[in-house]
Design a protein around this motif. Sequence first.
Motif, PDB file in Angstrom:
ATOM      1  N   ALA A 133       3.492 -40.535 -12.680  1.00  0.00           N
ATOM      2  CA  ALA A 133       4.181 -41.071 -13.715  1.00  0.00           C
ATOM      3  C   ALA A 133       5.666 -40.754 -13.571  1.00  0.00           C
ATOM      4  N   SER A 134       6.577 -41.772 -13.496  1.00  0.00           N
ATOM      5  CA  SER A 134       8.021 -41.563 -13.371  1.00  0.00           C
ATOM      6  C   SER A 134       8.753 -42.074 -14.467  1.00  0.00           C
ATOM      7  N   GLN A 135      10.114 -41.186 -14.578  1.00  0.00           N
ATOM      8  CA  GLN A 135      10.868 -41.724 -15.598  1.00  0.00           C
ATOM      9  C   GLN A 135      12.210 -41.287 -15.155  1.00  0.00           C
ATOM     10  N   ALA A 136      13.335 -41.742 -15.929  1.00  0.00           N
ATOM     11  CA  ALA A 136      14.543 -41.363 -15.470  1.00  0.00           C
ATOM     12  C   ALA A 136      14.798 -39.766 -15.780  1.00  0.00           C
ATOM     13  N   THR A 137      15.496 -38.994 -14.877  1.00  0.00           N
ATOM     14  CA  THR A 137      15.672 -37.757 -15.114  1.00  0.00           C
ATOM     15  C   THR A 137      17.077 -37.369 -14.696  1.00  0.00           C
ATOM     16  N   LEU A 138      17.507 -36.340 -15.393  1.00  0.00           N
ATOM     17  CA  LEU A 138      18.925 -35.845 -14.878  1.00  0.00           C
ATOM     18  C   LEU A 138      18.610 -34.674 -13.862  1.00  0.00           C
ATOM     19  N   PHE A 139      19.307 -34.584 -12.771  1.00  0.00           N
ATOM     20  CA  PHE A 139      18.937 -33.808 -11.699  1.00  0.00           C
ATOM     21  C   PHE A 139      20.077 -33.109 -11.380  1.00  0.00           C
ATOM     22  N   ARG A 140      20.083 -31.636 -10.954  1.00  0.00           N
ATOM     23  CA  ARG A 140      21.111 -31.061 -10.254  1.00  0.00           C
ATOM     24  C   ARG A 140      20.738 -30.656  -8.801  1.00  0.00           C
ATOM     25  N   GLY A 141      21.905 -30.850  -7.961  1.00  0.00           N
ATOM     26  CA  GLY A 141      21.579 -30.522  -6.580  1.00  0.00           C
ATOM     27  C   GLY A 141      21.507 -29.181  -6.114  1.00  0.00           C
ATOM     28  N   LEU A 142      20.820 -28.388  -5.519  1.00  0.00           N
ATOM     29  CA  LEU A 142      20.562 -26.873  -5.188  1.00  0.00           C
ATOM     30  C   LEU A 142      21.309 -26.318  -4.011  1.00  0.00           C
ATOM     31  N   ARG A 143      22.393 -27.565  -3.347  1.00  0.00           N
ATOM     32  CA  ARG A 143      23.150 -26.767  -2.181  1.00  0.00           C
ATOM     33  C   ARG A 143      23.912 -25.871  -2.605  1.00  0.00           C
ATOM     34  N   ASN A 144      24.096 -24.779  -1.938  1.00  0.00           N
ATOM     35  CA  ASN A 144      24.771 -23.843  -2.271  1.00  0.00           C
ATOM     36  C   ASN A 144      26.513 -24.021  -2.034  1.00  0.00           C
ATOM     37  N   ASN A 145      27.075 -25.062  -2.409  1.00  0.00           N
ATOM     38  CA  ASN A 145      28.364 -25.242  -2.298  1.00  0.00           C
ATOM     39  C   ASN A 145      29.063 -25.343  -3.468  1.00  0.00           C
ATOM     40  N   TRP A 146      28.817 -24.831  -4.721  1.00  0.00           N
ATOM     41  CA  TRP A 146      29.343 -25.044  -5.962  1.00  0.00           C
ATOM     42  C   TRP A 146      30.258 -23.648  -5.963  1.00  0.00           C
ATOM     43  N   THR A 147      31.407 -24.093  -6.597  1.00  0.00           N
ATOM     44  CA  THR A 147      32.480 -23.079  -6.932  1.00  0.00           C
ATOM     45  C   THR A 147      31.966 -22.450  -8.281  1.00  0.00           C
TER      46      THR A 147
END
Length: 229
Positions: A199-213
């Motif tokens: 059951a799908s819906q629009a979702t806000l995701f964050r990326g988990l790649r470890n390249n964030w400052t």
Amino acid sequence: MLKLGVPSKGRLMEKTFDWFGARGVGLRKSGSDREYAGAVDGFDGIELVLLSAGEIPRELAAGNIHLGVTGSDLVREKLANWDSRVAELAPMGFGGADLIIAVPQGWVDVNTLDDLDAAAAAFRRKHGFRLRIATKYHRLVREFLREQGVADYQIVDSQGATEGTVKNETAEAIADITSTGETLRANGLKILDDGLIHASQATLFRGLRNNWTDEQRAKLKALQLVLGI
Ligand SMILES: Nc1ncnc2c1ncn2[C@@H]1O[C@H](COP(=O)(O)OP(=O)(O)OP(=O)(O)O)[C@@H](O)[C@H]1O
Ligand SMILES: O=P(O)(O)OC[C@H]1O[C@H](OP(=O)(O)OP(=O)(O)O)[C@H](O)[C@@H]1O
């Protein structure tokens, strides 16, 4: 800057703009109607990137965008081990649709996955090839049918008008998104009783790649506070 990817057109884009706007963060297209440039009002340090909904999962996983709005179905389909590569920050309450398995209404003895499994074995004996399921959701369908113990089938790729493949005799069953059910009915198909894959819906995701400052991490915290998520 934190890069936020949002679908570049249609209902998903408009409802995403509404959702952020209702929480005090204004998102808008900045150029002409046909130009894919965006702007953010009311929150510093976010850059709006307009992208195809289907490309947002990959861009999040690659770290090219930090945040992204797309269907929960697309993240699961496009990314192997999706939950190690992106994290759900907020379900957004729109863009709802069910990914389901459907068979011809005329198959009166096939109403469950067990029935489909039996029908698939019989189909192979009779025709000498495996029952065909048309879909663009290859990964989700394979994973689901493996978990449910259905094996004797093959996937045929269909990138659109999937419900038509049964009438056109290029598939015996389909797996696709449905919201009102109109398209399934119009094409003489019925959903299996236990045929809901996601059951799908629009979702806000964050990326988990470890390249964030550190600055980007702090920015996300501030944004979550403003959005109340
Ligand atoms: N009735 C519906 N039909 C199709 N998709 C729907 C429907 N309702 C919600 N959705 C959702 O919308 C998303 C697909 O959006 P869209 O078709 O814009 O993506 P896309 O395939 O990337 O498009 P494009 O490649 O044409 O830009 C999926 O998450 C899907 O679940
Ligand atoms: O249950 P319903 O309300 O009838 O909606 C479902 C239909 O809408 C979508 O197609 P869309 O028109 O978005 O185009 P697509 O075939 O390219 O996905 C989906 O693929 C179904 O065909």
